[in-house]
Design an enzyme around this catalytic site. Structure first.
Site, mmCIF file in Angstrom:
data_model
loop_
_atom_site.group_PDB
_atom_site.id
_atom_site.type_symbol
_atom_site.label_atom_id
_atom_site.label_comp_id
_atom_site.label_asym_id
_atom_site.label_seq_id
_atom_site.Cartn_x
_atom_site.Cartn_y
_atom_site.Cartn_z
ATOM 1 N N ARG A 39 97.838 51.202 43.258
ATOM 2 C CA ARG A 39 98.810 50.448 42.446
ATOM 3 C C ARG A 39 99.679 49.563 43.328
ATOM 4 O O ARG A 39 100.428 48.738 42.834
ATOM 5 C CB ARG A 39 99.746 51.387 41.692
ATOM 6 C CG ARG A 39 99.055 52.541 41.025
ATOM 7 C CD ARG A 39 100.014 53.699 40.864
ATOM 8 N NE ARG A 39 100.918 53.477 39.770
ATOM 9 C CZ ARG A 39 100.887 54.192 38.638
ATOM 10 N NH1 ARG A 39 99.986 55.122 38.504
ATOM 11 N NH2 ARG A 39 101.730 53.967 37.679
ATOM 12 N N ASN A 78 111.150 56.572 37.927
ATOM 13 C CA ASN A 78 110.286 55.452 37.568
ATOM 14 C C ASN A 78 110.929 54.850 36.325
ATOM 15 O O ASN A 78 111.160 55.570 35.360
ATOM 16 C CB ASN A 78 108.908 56.045 37.236
ATOM 17 C CG ASN A 78 107.861 54.992 36.994
ATOM 18 O OD1 ASN A 78 108.138 53.805 37.076
ATOM 19 N ND2 ASN A 78 106.669 55.443 36.725
#
Ligand code: AGP
Length: 636
Positions: free
Chosen positions: A36, A111
């Site tokens: 990612r 997050n």
């Protein structure tokens, strides 16, 4: 005003409680999430009453080197780890996660974005808390520590009472606004990891006498394929003994249990065959994340890094948008919105042409550079040329710390998260959102739009994630059409107004993915030559404007459909729900939700992305890595 160093909604999150070495499990999990992309990483391991913390900017190897030098105890069985794809604030050791409470007993990773971070930070500072980073995440570590101090008695100083950390997390989550996945550990709670989620993914991996928490099953499926997806506003506690899930108020809850059938490679793609499909599916979340927290409580649009004063923006008398490829098409859409909302002349230039045509620039020119990677050399050179000419530069970018935002005077980061596929999809939709926000910000600063008018458009934008989601749910006929047209020698795309850049973007997607001739035109331009291209059966996509907008545009596009149909074209109309006028003239009608005219590219583009992807797959091409292309073109 403090602007939160927003954690990117695509960070890698891993937690473990069990008999294995937590450090090994967590680092392995972070490696699984490495695809990612990220710019910092960190771990927190609970070991005999102390927290072992290590965090480093840069690649995972920097972190591993630091851990090796600091001699972590690798036997401890409780820990959390984080990789940060930052879009705000330089990726430094200081801003890397985990973040720790003042007493050093609580470590947190995060997050998402905590929208009421500024208020919470102020409250904590008034209570004497000294912050060691600029992140919103650090607030949570301090709030948890304060909750535990308030709710656990002194004699519990050696070990936390069972469930105390989860109870503290629940009380803290009740105070948080925004989107977050949180994991926390406590030095006095060995064997326990607590997590929470709102508007951001969190899954539990259920092993035999061991449990995992992660943002993505790829982090733990080498250990177990039994998973539980947490629901909205839930808190989870894992230990070797098991998993407990509640809502934010302690009511027992159950997540959604499932068996992970994917292999690791498929898991990285979220179960999709290609990253591109995963990224097309992520668009509602990416649009929502890019919008999140952009409107302050007093109704101002908040950019990210603004080294321009409001007066600088009021002095702007010309806007140039410079970009390449898909980003250029986003700029073409932005032109309509910026001119309509601000009444400032706006030109859109291919970055590779911009500086060679010796544009007229001065201090009252605003150059908006749009780039997903922030490293496209054509665009970077255009930015440098603009700066040499004393113009102000505002970057719209998806990659924190990259060259273009670093060299700009202001930045608005998109929150698309890492875009792995070379063909840009979610970055495009978030670039549109960012362009709308820049237009609204300019209109507001210049007094052309009042706060309530800006809020009304933001409210319309906030409906867009659901609109995009709705389109995604009706794409099977588009995939069937793609398979039936995969052998076509050419496909044409036409549109008017903001539908014209959508036509160009649809053609680009098909070119770069299917290696097929495709061309986009302004529908009104057909009669000036391109209509000679129409042959019997030539597929022509028509992006039809809403009949509720500028009706004249709608009627003219219907005439254009009749023109091409009369010459044998196979017409595929993209039209809004309820627009019956297209039906007699189109071979296929792809319906999209009703949206305001200027925002319609957010929904009209999606079928073209899906179409191009399916044609490429049908042709057996490498969808994520098309031939001859690179994700970021860092040469001129
Ligand atoms: C779009 O699908 C292509 N990958 C390409 O046109 C891309 O948009 C262009 O190279 C610009 O890249 P950037 O946004 O990273 O600057």
């Amino acid at each position: 005003m403090l602007t939160a160093l927003r954690s990117q909604a695509m960070c890698g999150i891993v937690g473990y409680a069990g008999a294995r070495s937590a450090l090994e499990v967590v680092l392995n999990g972070l490696r699984r999430l490495e695809y990612r992309g990220y710019d910092s990483a960190g771990v927190a391991i609970v070991d005999g009453g102390v927290l072992q913390i290590e965090k480093r900017a840069g690649k995972l190897s920097n972190l591993e080197k630091a851990i090796a030098e600091n001699g972590f105890d690798t036997s401890a069985g409780t820990g959390i780890g984080h990789t940060r794809w930052a879009t705000h604030g330089a990726p430094t050791d200081r801003n890397a996660h985990p973040h720790v409470s003042v007493d050093g007993r609580v470590a947190v990773i995060h997050n998402g974005i905590i929208e009421n971070f500024a208020k919470l930070r102020l409250e904590l500072e008034e209570r004497g808390v000294e912050f060691s980073s600029d992140t919103d995440t650090e607030c949570v570590a301090h709030l948890l520590a304060l909750e535990l101090t308030t709710h656990t008695s002194a004699q519990d100083s050696t070990t936390l009472p069972e469930g105390a950390l989860a109870a503290a997390m629940r009380r803290v989550c009740q105070r948080l606004e925004g989107a977050f996945t949180l994991l926390a550990v406590h030095a006095d709670a060995p064997g326990v990891v607590v997590g929470a989620r709102r508007n951001s993914p969190l899954v539990v991996g259920c092993g035999d006498g061991e449990y995992f928490l992660a943002s993505d099953v790829a982090a733990f499926i080498e250990h177990t394929r039994e998973a539980i997806e947490l629901g909205q506003d839930q808190v989870v506690e894992i230990s070797a003994a098991g998993v407990t899930i509640t809502d934010f108020f302690g009511t027992p809850a159950t997540g959604n249990s499932f068996h992970v059938a994917w292999d690791v490679s498929a898991a990285e793609k979220g179960g999709y065959d290609y990253f591109m499909l995963k990224e097309i599916a992520e668009q509602p979340q990416a649009v929502a994340d890019t919008l999140r927290g952009r409107l302050t409580e007093t109704g101002e649009i908040m950019l990210d890094e603004v080294r321009l004063s409001d007066q600088d923006l009021r002095d702007v008398d010309k806007v140039f948008i410079v970009a390449c490829g898909t980003a250029y098409h986003a700029g073409l859409v932005a032109k309509y919105a910026i001119e309509h909302w601000t009444r400032i002349p706006c030109e859109v230039e291919l970055a590779s042409e911009f500086r060679y045509r010796d544009p007229v620039l001065d201090r009252s020119t605003l150059v908006v550079a749009i780039s997903q990677s922030g490293e496209t050399m054509d665009t970077l050179m255009a930015v440098r040329h603009a700066k040499e000419q004393k113009a102000r530069v505002l970057a719209i970018c998806n990659t924190n710390g990259s060259s273009i935002p670093r060299e700009s005077d202001a930045v608005l980061y998109t929150h698309a998260g890492p875009e792995i596929a070379v063909a840009s999809t979610k970055a495009f939709l978030t670039q549109l959102v960012a362009c709308y926000l820049v237009g609204l910000h300019l209109a507001q600063v210049r007094g052309i739009k009042y706060a309530d008018e800006v809020a009304a458009v933001v409210e319309q934008l906030q409906q867009m994630p659901a609109a995009v989601e709705a389109v995604l749910g009706t794409m099977e006929p588009v995939r069937e059409l793609a398979r039936s047209l995969a052998g076509s020698p050419s496909v044409l795309f036409i549109g008017r107004h903001v539908g014209y850049p959508v036509a160009l973007e649809g053609a680009l997607k098909l070119k770069e993915l299917a290696y097929m001739h495709a061309e986009g035109f302004a529908a009104g331009e057909l009669k000036h030559g391109p209509i000679a291209l129409i042959d019997k059966g030539t597929p022509v996509f028509v992006v039809v404007p809403s009949p509720r907008g500028r009706g004249v545009l709608h009627d003219k596009v219907i005439s254009n459909i009749q023109e091409v149909r009369a010459r044998g074209a196979r017409v595929i109309a993209i039209a809004e729900e309820g627009d019956a006028a297209v039906e007699p003239f189109a071979d296929h009608v792809i319906r999209v939700p009703r949206t305001p005219t200027l925002l319609s590219p957010l929904v009209a583009t999606v079928p073209l992305q899906v179409f191009a992807c399916e044609v490429a797959a049908t042709r057996g091409h490498d969808v994520d890595q098309p031939r001859n292309l690179a994700k970021s073109v860092t040469v001129e």
